[in-house]
Design a protein around this motif. Structure first.
Motif, PDB file in Angstrom:
ATOM      1  N   ARG A  37      -5.819   7.607   0.491  1.00 42.99           N
ATOM      2  CA  ARG A  37      -6.731   6.737   1.332  1.00 42.99           C
ATOM      3  C   ARG A  37      -6.849   5.478   0.445  1.00 42.99           C
ATOM      4  N   VAL A  38      -6.863   4.421   1.137  1.00 40.36           N
ATOM      5  CA  VAL A  38      -7.216   3.199   0.749  1.00 40.36           C
ATOM      6  C   VAL A  38      -8.377   2.478   1.425  1.00 40.36           C
ATOM      7  N   TYR A  39      -9.075   1.737   0.723  1.00 36.31           N
ATOM      8  CA  TYR A  39     -10.358   1.261   1.597  1.00 36.31           C
ATOM      9  C   TYR A  39     -10.292  -0.193   1.067  1.00 36.31           C
ATOM     10  N   LEU A  84     -10.501   1.417   6.358  1.00 35.95           N
ATOM     11  CA  LEU A  84      -9.713   2.508   5.860  1.00 35.95           C
ATOM     12  C   LEU A  84      -8.295   2.419   6.112  1.00 35.95           C
ATOM     13  N   TRP A  85      -7.558   2.890   5.117  1.00 32.89           N
ATOM     14  CA  TRP A  85      -6.090   3.009   5.427  1.00 32.89           C
ATOM     15  C   TRP A  85      -5.716   4.291   4.851  1.00 32.89           C
ATOM     16  N   GLN A  86      -4.642   5.208   5.494  1.00 29.57           N
ATOM     17  CA  GLN A  86      -4.349   6.570   5.035  1.00 29.57           C
ATOM     18  C   GLN A  86      -2.948   6.697   5.219  1.00 29.57           C
ATOM     19  N   GLN A  87      -2.344   7.326   4.278  1.00 29.02           N
ATOM     20  CA  GLN A  87      -0.836   7.901   4.461  1.00 29.02           C
ATOM     21  C   GLN A  87      -0.880   9.101   3.486  1.00 29.02           C
ATOM     22  N   LEU A 142       0.781  -1.249  -0.172  1.00 24.91           N
ATOM     23  CA  LEU A 142       0.012   0.069   0.048  1.00 24.91           C
ATOM     24  C   LEU A 142       0.855   1.209  -0.045  1.00 24.91           C
ATOM     25  N   GLU A 143       2.062   1.152   0.575  1.00 23.91           N
ATOM     26  CA  GLU A 143       3.087   2.208   0.579  1.00 23.91           C
ATOM     27  C   GLU A 143       3.178   2.943  -0.711  1.00 23.91           C
ATOM     28  N   LYS A 144       3.163   2.150  -1.923  1.00 18.28           N
ATOM     29  CA  LYS A 144       3.301   2.431  -3.136  1.00 18.28           C
ATOM     30  C   LYS A 144       2.293   3.266  -3.627  1.00 18.28           C
ATOM     31  N   VAL A 145       1.136   3.021  -3.242  1.00 15.38           N
ATOM     32  CA  VAL A 145      -0.096   3.827  -3.733  1.00 15.38           C
ATOM     33  C   VAL A 145       0.157   5.326  -3.244  1.00 15.38           C
ATOM     34  N   ALA A 146       0.660   5.420  -1.837  1.00 13.31           N
ATOM     35  CA  ALA A 146       0.896   6.775  -1.695  1.00 13.31           C
ATOM     36  C   ALA A 146       2.212   7.395  -2.337  1.00 13.31           C
TER      37      ALA A 146
END
Length: 366
Positions: free
Chosen positions: A335-337, A328-331, A290-294
């Motif tokens: 945001r990622v759901y 929900l995850w956020q950096q 998920l860090e790659k999304v941010a």
């Protein structure tokens, strides 16, 4: 890795089955003939999953195939909870908290186990059928011109167990929200496309009253990806495989191929193709890295795949394995759901988790 995993899973199932069937034999207050019938029937139901999921269902009449699917996959969940119950009972017996006679040819012990299982599984089935609406408000500094309402779902797993009537109910749920866009994060199909074609489920998707965009999941590969793609086309679903679609020049939707395909495009190359001025949404079935999304300044990613384990205590495992297994995850501004899924694989039980659909309102910041 897959053969090793299968061997490990088979050993785990056989070991657990032996432990459970021995306890069932001991606790039942019946004659040996009846005990043999019960234990052999239980063993047959448990072992049938390996036979039915190996492709045998596609050669059966649809109704029989559905019944066999439900029985075989439900048996694995029943095995898990019987295993846990007998473990607790054995520990309690060793600590002298439970009389040993309750586990040996006991009407009381048998009735107690049956009552607990009925409460768990009837309640779990009711909970599965109750689809939870998850409202989510997203804001952005980017120009939108208006607010957008989006229904987002994942993991429908339609097929032998979630049949056309169930899909029709889900379509009604989504249409009732009057969305501008519908997004599906993979695993529309369960293990075979055959029930989808035979029951003309593509026609149900055509009843959706908003444009539908989707990405592939791992089960689309299990069910033969070319056939899955044909079904998506027949259903009028815009399938995005490492490509993007632009909505009203203000929203970019990027659909990633499933990570089952090790040759899929990297997120950074896909993100570079999106205009910086648009609100960027990524559909990625499996919520890894998920860090790659941010890092790529994606505004929002919608994922599924985990089901959050479907049942407790498997939910503890998914919570440990995934950076975010549900919610929900956020950096930073990203945001990622991660959805626990609208449908389910296998037996229709939710114990400690929920079946859900996410209703997103996207607005400009005031």
């Amino acid at each position: 890795m897959r053969p090793m995993f299968f061997i490990f899973f088979l050993a785990l199932v056989l070991g657990s089955m032996g432990y459970v069937l021995w306890h069932v034999w001991c606790i039942l207050p019946f004659t040996k003939a009846v005990k043999w019938v019960v234990t052999i029937a239980m063993a047959a139901c448990l072992l049938s999953m390996f036979f039915f999921l190996g492709g045998a269902l596609d050669r059966m009449p649809l109704g029989l195939a559905s019944a066999c699917y439900d029985i075989s996959t439900s048996s694995i969940i029943i095995l898990l909870y019987l295993f846990l119950l007998f473990i607790v009972a054995d520990v309690a017996r060793l600590l002298h908290l439970l009389p040993a006679k309750l586990l040996h040819e006991s009407w009381t012990g048998s009735a107690a186990i049956l009552a607990i299982m009925l409460v768990l599984f009837i309640g779990g089935n009711i909970h599965y059928r109750n689809k939870v609406k998850v409202p989510l408000r997203l804001t952005t500094t980017k120009h939108l011109g208006k607010s957008y309402k989006m229904v987002m779902v994942s993991d429908l797993h339609i097929g032998y167990h979630n049949r056309c009537a169930e899909l029709s109910r889900w379509v009604d749920l989504m249409n009732a929200e009057h969305p501008d866009i519908i997004l599906i994060a993979g695993d529309i199909i369960d293990n075979s496309v055959r029930p989808l074609f035979e029951e003309h489920m593509a026609e149900e998707f055509k009843r959706l009253e908003a444009p539908v965009y989707a990405c592939l999941g791992n089960h689309e590969y299990f069910s033969k990806q070319p056939l899955a793609r044909k079904f998506y086309k027949d259903a009028g679903i815009r399938l995005l495989i490492d490509e993007q679609a632009v909505v009203d020049s203000v929203i970019t939707i990027i659909g990633r191929d499933d990570r089952t395909n090790r040759q899929r495009s990297e997120l950074d190359s896909l993100a570079r193709q999106a205009a910086n001025s648009t609100y960027t949404i990524v559909l990625n079935h499996q919520p890894y890295e998920l860090e790659k999304v941010a890092q790529n300044h994606i505004d929002f990613q919608f994922s599924g795949h985990t089901h959050r384990g479907q049942i407790w205590p498997i939910s503890w495992i998914t919570d440990h394995v995934y950076e975010c297994s549900h919610g929900l995850w956020q950096q930073g501004d990203t945001r990622v759901y991660v959805s626990s899924g609208l449908g389910i694989w296998g037996g229709k039980y939710r114990i400690g988790t929920q079946s859900e659909y996410v209703v997103v309102t996207l607005e400009e910041e005031q």
